[in-house]
Motif scaffolding. Structure first.
Motif, PDB file in Angstrom:
ATOM      1  N   ASN A 171      -6.166  -2.849   0.048  1.00 41.76           N
ATOM      2  CA  ASN A 171      -5.708  -1.453  -0.028  1.00 41.76           C
ATOM      3  C   ASN A 171      -4.450  -1.315  -0.873  1.00 41.76           C
ATOM      4  OD1 ASN A 171      -6.001   1.319   0.619  1.00 41.76           O
ATOM      5  ND2 ASN A 171      -4.474   1.158   2.244  1.00 41.76           N
ATOM      6  N   LEU A 172      -4.350  -2.112  -1.926  1.00 41.52           N
ATOM      7  CA  LEU A 172      -3.143  -2.139  -2.747  1.00 41.52           C
ATOM      8  C   LEU A 172      -3.274  -1.341  -4.036  1.00 41.52           C
ATOM      9  CD1 LEU A 172      -2.221  -5.898  -2.240  1.00 41.52           C
ATOM     10  CD2 LEU A 172      -1.152  -3.906  -1.153  1.00 41.52           C
ATOM     11  N   ILE A 173      -4.445  -0.759  -4.295  1.00 42.71           N
ATOM     12  CA  ILE A 173      -4.623   0.099  -5.457  1.00 42.71           C
ATOM     13  C   ILE A 173      -4.915   1.505  -4.963  1.00 42.71           C
ATOM     14  CG2 ILE A 173      -5.895   0.515  -7.597  1.00 42.71           C
ATOM     15  CD1 ILE A 173      -6.567  -2.400  -7.754  1.00 42.71           C
ATOM     16  N   GLN A 174      -4.029   2.433  -5.280  1.00 43.63           N
ATOM     17  CA  GLN A 174      -4.189   3.830  -4.910  1.00 43.63           C
ATOM     18  C   GLN A 174      -4.436   4.632  -6.186  1.00 43.63           C
ATOM     19  OE1 GLN A 174      -4.110   4.146  -1.620  1.00 43.63           O
ATOM     20  NE2 GLN A 174      -3.321   2.084  -1.322  1.00 43.63           N
ATOM     21  N   GLY A 175      -5.691   5.053  -6.395  1.00 42.81           N
ATOM     22  CA  GLY A 175      -6.025   5.684  -7.670  1.00 42.81           C
ATOM     23  C   GLY A 175      -5.892   4.664  -8.786  1.00 42.81           C
TER      24      GLY A 175
ATOM     25  N   HIS B 141      12.943  -7.490   0.323  1.00 39.43           N
ATOM     26  CA  HIS B 141      11.967  -7.142   1.357  1.00 39.43           C
ATOM     27  C   HIS B 141      12.317  -5.805   1.983  1.00 39.43           C
ATOM     28  CE1 HIS B 141      10.027 -11.115   1.136  1.00 39.43           C
ATOM     29  NE2 HIS B 141      11.246 -11.546   0.861  1.00 39.43           N
ATOM     30  N   ILE B 142      12.326  -4.787   1.111  1.00 35.50           N
ATOM     31  CA  ILE B 142      12.746  -3.454   1.519  1.00 35.50           C
ATOM     32  C   ILE B 142      12.038  -2.453   0.609  1.00 35.50           C
ATOM     33  CG2 ILE B 142      14.773  -3.471   0.000  1.00 35.50           C
ATOM     34  CD1 ILE B 142      16.317  -2.031   2.236  1.00 35.50           C
ATOM     35  N   ALA B 143      11.740  -1.276   1.131  1.00 37.28           N
ATOM     36  CA  ALA B 143      10.923  -0.322   0.382  1.00 37.28           C
ATOM     37  C   ALA B 143      11.538   0.059  -0.956  1.00 37.28           C
ATOM     38  CB  ALA B 143      10.679   0.926   1.230  1.00 37.28           C
ATOM     39  N   SER B 144      12.850   0.104  -1.039  1.00 37.47           N
ATOM     40  CA  SER B 144      13.521   0.566  -2.259  1.00 37.47           C
ATOM     41  C   SER B 144      13.486  -0.436  -3.399  1.00 37.47           C
ATOM     42  CB  SER B 144      14.977   0.933  -1.945  1.00 37.47           C
ATOM     43  OG  SER B 144      15.655  -0.169  -1.369  1.00 37.47           O
ATOM     44  N   SER B 145      12.886  -1.615  -3.202  1.00 40.43           N
ATOM     45  CA  SER B 145      12.841  -2.630  -4.261  1.00 40.43           C
ATOM     46  C   SER B 145      11.569  -2.547  -5.103  1.00 40.43           C
ATOM     47  CB  SER B 145      12.961  -4.035  -3.651  1.00 40.43           C
ATOM     48  OG  SER B 145      11.786  -4.381  -2.952  1.00 40.43           O
ATOM     49  N   PHE B 146      10.689  -1.576  -4.818  1.00 36.86           N
ATOM     50  CA  PHE B 146       9.390  -1.491  -5.482  1.00 36.86           C
ATOM     51  C   PHE B 146       9.383  -0.407  -6.563  1.00 36.86           C
ATOM     52  CE2 PHE B 146       8.417  -3.802  -1.736  1.00 36.86           C
ATOM     53  CZ  PHE B 146       7.213  -4.450  -1.916  1.00 36.86           C
ATOM     54  N   GLY B 147       8.556  -0.654  -7.580  1.00 38.47           N
ATOM     55  CA  GLY B 147       8.212   0.352  -8.563  1.00 38.47           C
ATOM     56  C   GLY B 147       6.710   0.537  -8.586  1.00 38.47           C
TER      57      GLY B 147
ATOM     58  N   MET C 243       3.723 -19.826  -3.465  1.00 34.83           N
ATOM     59  CA  MET C 243       4.036 -19.440  -2.094  1.00 34.83           C
ATOM     60  C   MET C 243       3.544 -18.003  -1.921  1.00 34.83           C
ATOM     61  SD  MET C 243       7.652 -19.552   0.010  1.00 34.83           S
ATOM     62  CE  MET C 243       8.604 -18.760  -1.284  1.00 34.83           C
ATOM     63  N   ASP C 244       2.405 -17.849  -1.256  1.00 34.07           N
ATOM     64  CA  ASP C 244       1.826 -16.520  -1.058  1.00 34.07           C
ATOM     65  C   ASP C 244       1.725 -16.258   0.438  1.00 34.07           C
ATOM     66  OD1 ASP C 244      -0.038 -18.575  -0.912  1.00 34.07           O
ATOM     67  OD2 ASP C 244      -1.669 -17.454  -1.815  1.00 34.07           O
ATOM     68  N   PHE C 245       2.063 -15.043   0.834  1.00 31.61           N
ATOM     69  CA  PHE C 245       2.095 -14.744   2.260  1.00 31.61           C
ATOM     70  C   PHE C 245       1.998 -13.249   2.509  1.00 31.61           C
ATOM     71  CE2 PHE C 245       6.393 -15.209   0.629  1.00 31.61           C
ATOM     72  CZ  PHE C 245       7.126 -14.163   1.174  1.00 31.61           C
ATOM     73  N   GLU C 246       1.555 -12.920   3.697  1.00 31.83           N
ATOM     74  CA  GLU C 246       1.555 -11.537   4.162  1.00 31.83           C
ATOM     75  C   GLU C 246       2.867 -11.282   4.885  1.00 31.83           C
ATOM     76  OE1 GLU C 246      -1.845  -9.087   6.307  1.00 31.83           O
ATOM     77  OE2 GLU C 246      -0.645 -10.176   7.781  1.00 31.83           O
ATOM     78  N   ALA C 247       3.419 -10.099   4.694  1.00 30.16           N
ATOM     79  CA  ALA C 247       4.708  -9.775   5.304  1.00 30.16           C
ATOM     80  C   ALA C 247       4.646  -8.407   5.962  1.00 30.16           C
ATOM     81  CB  ALA C 247       5.814  -9.804   4.249  1.00 30.16           C
ATOM     82  N   LYS C 248       5.515  -8.235   6.944  1.00 28.58           N
ATOM     83  CA  LYS C 248       5.698  -6.958   7.627  1.00 28.58           C
ATOM     84  C   LYS C 248       7.187  -6.660   7.676  1.00 28.58           C
ATOM     85  CE  LYS C 248       1.421  -7.329  10.255  1.00 28.58           C
ATOM     86  NZ  LYS C 248       0.761  -7.423  11.584  1.00 28.58           N
ATOM     87  N   PRO C 249       7.576  -5.456   8.059  1.00 33.22           N
ATOM     88  CA  PRO C 249       8.996  -5.097   8.020  1.00 33.22           C
ATOM     89  C   PRO C 249       9.886  -6.078   8.780  1.00 33.22           C
ATOM     90  CG  PRO C 249       7.676  -3.141   8.353  1.00 33.22           C
ATOM     91  CD  PRO C 249       6.726  -4.303   8.430  1.00 33.22           C
ATOM     92  N   ASN C 250      11.152  -6.105   8.333  1.00 34.18           N
ATOM     93  CA  ASN C 250      12.176  -6.972   8.931  1.00 34.18           C
ATOM     94  C   ASN C 250      11.885  -8.451   8.696  1.00 34.18           C
ATOM     95  OD1 ASN C 250      13.654  -4.716  10.045  1.00 34.18           O
ATOM     96  ND2 ASN C 250      12.030  -4.576  11.594  1.00 34.18           N
TER      97      ASN C 250
ATOM     98  N   ALA D 267       0.828  -1.205   0.000  1.00 34.50           N
ATOM     99  CA  ALA D 267       0.000   0.000   0.000  1.00 34.50           C
ATOM    100  C   ALA D 267       0.860   1.252   0.000  1.00 34.50           C
ATOM    101  CB  ALA D 267      -0.934  -0.007   1.202  1.00 34.50           C
ATOM    102  N   ASN D 268       1.979   1.214   0.714  1.00 29.35           N
ATOM    103  CA  ASN D 268       2.886   2.364   0.798  1.00 29.35           C
ATOM    104  C   ASN D 268       4.245   1.875   1.282  1.00 29.35           C
ATOM    105  OD1 ASN D 268       2.813   2.343   3.795  1.00 29.35           O
ATOM    106  ND2 ASN D 268       0.700   3.018   3.481  1.00 29.35           N
ATOM    107  N   ASP D 269       5.186   2.802   1.424  1.00 29.45           N
ATOM    108  CA  ASP D 269       6.558   2.383   1.717  1.00 29.45           C
ATOM    109  C   ASP D 269       6.802   2.014   3.175  1.00 29.45           C
ATOM    110  OD1 ASP D 269       6.595   4.877   2.878  1.00 29.45           O
ATOM    111  OD2 ASP D 269       8.086   5.730   1.503  1.00 29.45           O
TER     112      ASP D 269
END
Length: 212
Positions: free
Chosen positions: A158-162, A200-206, A111-118, A92-94
């Motif tokens: 909440n994965l689509i913003q606009g 698994h880090i914010a900078s890996s997303f586009g 293999m599908d899963f929910e993840a949180k930081p770290n 949803a966001n960084d």
């Protein structure tokens, strides 16, 4: 942040028994700028395409590699995690709290899963079966993993913003080392600029932009 434009197609052109009519992939933008920032070795070409029809997000990985490794001991998370695969992450966001991971091997095991930081992973979470379909196939010089995800399920998380879906696109390639053990090469669309491999880090997303 890198952007990829997801072309809109007519939902009436789909074939119900398939992911999507194969002819429609010709309308998709072809993403090829993948790299393994942590290794200097050349990587096999990857072509990624995505489309949408306002109901589903369709995706297609074609990897020009025939030296495929699959850990077939069972269908566990560990087995899939030790196999050649392609991956899509959504957030949803960084803050990455949470984000959702979809990793698929060349046998279409998921293999599908929910993840949180770290790297806090919940493998008990799964994408609703009615909202996800994946298939895999092998060609003479490549393999393909393709699928569809309902936009309703992405919206519910909440994965689509606009018209934007913040997405990571990855591949794990396993090869034998000098000791005959299989070791991964980590391949990403976006270079996360980390000293060690880490998706698994914010900078890996586009961003995927859903076009009209």
């Amino acid at each position: 942040m890198k952007e990829y434009q997801v072309v809109l197609v007519d939902k009436n052109q789909k074939i119900d028994t398939e992911i999507i009519d194969v002819a429609l992939w010709g309308k998709a933008n072809c993403l090829t700028d993948f790299s393994s920032p942590w290794k200097n070795d050349p990587i096999s070409k990857i072509e990624f395409r995505a489309l949408h029809d306002r109901d589903n997000l369709y995706f297609n990985f074609r990897v020009f590699d025939t030296d495929i490794y699959i850990d077939r001991k069972d269908d566990s998370v560990d087995s899939i995690g030790n196999s050649d695969r392609v991956e899509l992450f959504f957030r949803a966001n960084d803050s990455l709290n949470p984000y959702y991971c979809l990793e698929m091997d060349t046998a279409a095991r998921i293999m599908d899963f929910e993840a949180k930081p770290n790297k806090d992973f919940d493998f008990n979470w799964n994408w609703p079966k009615e909202d996800l379909k994946v298939k895999a196939s092998e060609q003479e010089n490549s393999f393909t993993v393709e699928g569809k995800i309902s936009l309703a399920s992405l919206k519910a998380l909440n994965l689509i913003q606009g018209n934007c879906i913040e997405t990571g696109v990855f591949r794990a390639k396993f090869s034998k080392d000098e000791n005959q053990n299989y070791q991964p090469t980590w391949i990403s669309w976006v270079d996360p600029n980390t000293p060690e491999p880490n998706f698994h880090i914010a900078s890996s997303f586009g961003k995927f932009i859903l076009m009209e």
